[in-house]
Design a protein around this motif. Sequence first.
Motif, PDB file in Angstrom:
ATOM      1  N   PHE A   1       0.826  -1.211   0.000  1.00  0.00           N
ATOM      2  CA  PHE A   1       0.000   0.000   0.000  1.00  0.00           C
ATOM      3  C   PHE A   1       0.860   1.260   0.000  1.00  0.00           C
ATOM      4  O   PHE A   1       0.604   2.199  -0.759  1.00  0.00           O
ATOM      5  CB  PHE A   1      -0.925   0.006   1.213  1.00  0.00           C
ATOM      6  CG  PHE A   1      -1.795   1.232   1.287  1.00  0.00           C
ATOM      7  CD1 PHE A   1      -2.910   1.360   0.477  1.00  0.00           C
ATOM      8  CD2 PHE A   1      -1.494   2.263   2.170  1.00  0.00           C
ATOM      9  CE1 PHE A   1      -3.720   2.493   0.533  1.00  0.00           C
ATOM     10  CE2 PHE A   1      -2.292   3.391   2.240  1.00  0.00           C
ATOM     11  CZ  PHE A   1      -3.402   3.510   1.416  1.00  0.00           C
TER      12      PHE A   1
ATOM     13  N   MET B   1      -5.026  -0.910  -4.746  1.00  0.00           N
ATOM     14  CA  MET B   1      -4.396  -0.412  -3.522  1.00  0.00           C
ATOM     15  C   MET B   1      -5.423   0.089  -2.506  1.00  0.00           C
ATOM     16  O   MET B   1      -5.241  -0.050  -1.300  1.00  0.00           O
ATOM     17  CB  MET B   1      -3.426   0.724  -3.856  1.00  0.00           C
ATOM     18  CG  MET B   1      -2.203   0.331  -4.671  1.00  0.00           C
ATOM     19  SD  MET B   1      -1.072  -0.787  -3.803  1.00  0.00           S
ATOM     20  CE  MET B   1      -1.482  -2.352  -4.607  1.00  0.00           C
TER      21      MET B   1
ATOM     22  N   ALA C   1       1.857  -2.890  -6.940  1.00  0.00           N
ATOM     23  CA  ALA C   1       2.748  -1.924  -6.305  1.00  0.00           C
ATOM     24  C   ALA C   1       3.999  -1.657  -7.146  1.00  0.00           C
ATOM     25  O   ALA C   1       4.522  -0.538  -7.158  1.00  0.00           O
ATOM     26  CB  ALA C   1       3.151  -2.415  -4.915  1.00  0.00           C
TER      27      ALA C   1
END
Length: 319
Positions: free
Chosen positions: A33, A72, A273
């Motif tokens: 995140f 996310m 990510a």
Amino acid sequence: MVTYNDNSSAGNSSLTSLDSRSLIPATVLSICFLLGFLGNIAVMILKPNWENMSSLSQSLMLNLAVSDLLCMLTIPVWTYSYLNSWTFGVEVCKLVTYLGYCSVYGSLLTVTAMSIQRYLQVVHFERRLHEVEAWQLLVPLWLVSTILSIPVLVVRNLDDDQHWIRCKAHYSSEGQRIAMVFTGFLTGFVAVFVIAFSYISLYRKVNRAAFFNNPQTTRLIISIVGTVFVLWVPCLVMNIVEIAAVSLHNNPVMKFCEDTWNAFASVTFVNSAVNPLMYAFTSNHLFTLCQKSAKYLMEKFRILQKLPELSDITAETAQ
């Protein structure tokens, strides 16, 4: 609204569940995140080195950032539930899971589309791709993602595991479980195969132009293909193991799949990510290289086509 029962036995069960099932995915998701949220926001705002890309390439890159950012945004809910039990109710359980699946499918299909685009431009000299409108590709892409995610709305429900509430899949039959797991496996396998095939073929084609062969290109293509394999193959293997366990009625293996699935599934979030680093901020070099190599190979191909014509003209002149 489902609430968490706070008592001594529940606390012991919660601690056990936290240690054995939740700590690893919660840690991985928290790191994802922090990296992915900031990275994809930066891509959408800065649009790094996109001036040399076609409008279709820019749209695909932006769509990748949007789908990864959507992925996310579901992470805080999952991280909280891993550490504190699920307290959001069955509706949120279904919705968050559905959004997560849509975003992951959207991201994977976008990367697949980008790899096919580069493959066609360089290997097959396909120039008509510039005439394709972005919506003609993105609308079917998201339509497929939403359709593939619909079964999640059916099977996701809440499970009370010794006072530890979980949002997990509940299958009505073994056939339903096998069908859903196989759908995810087939989608992932086809996407990974297409991505690997496209970039390996592209690399071989580009290397035929000797002056384009350089370590930076090699490292970039290896990182793209290698990352896709590392992040997706473990989940695909677990899908095969789960299908085999259900088919053979092997309860211990099925229990192992259920207990370790969160850890394996959390790895796929890593893909969302790292995508900004692999595609948005570094692959402009690859786009430029593809354009230059395609022009070079097309010019070389035209020269080879003209050689027989020149030979015929020379022969006629000599006569």
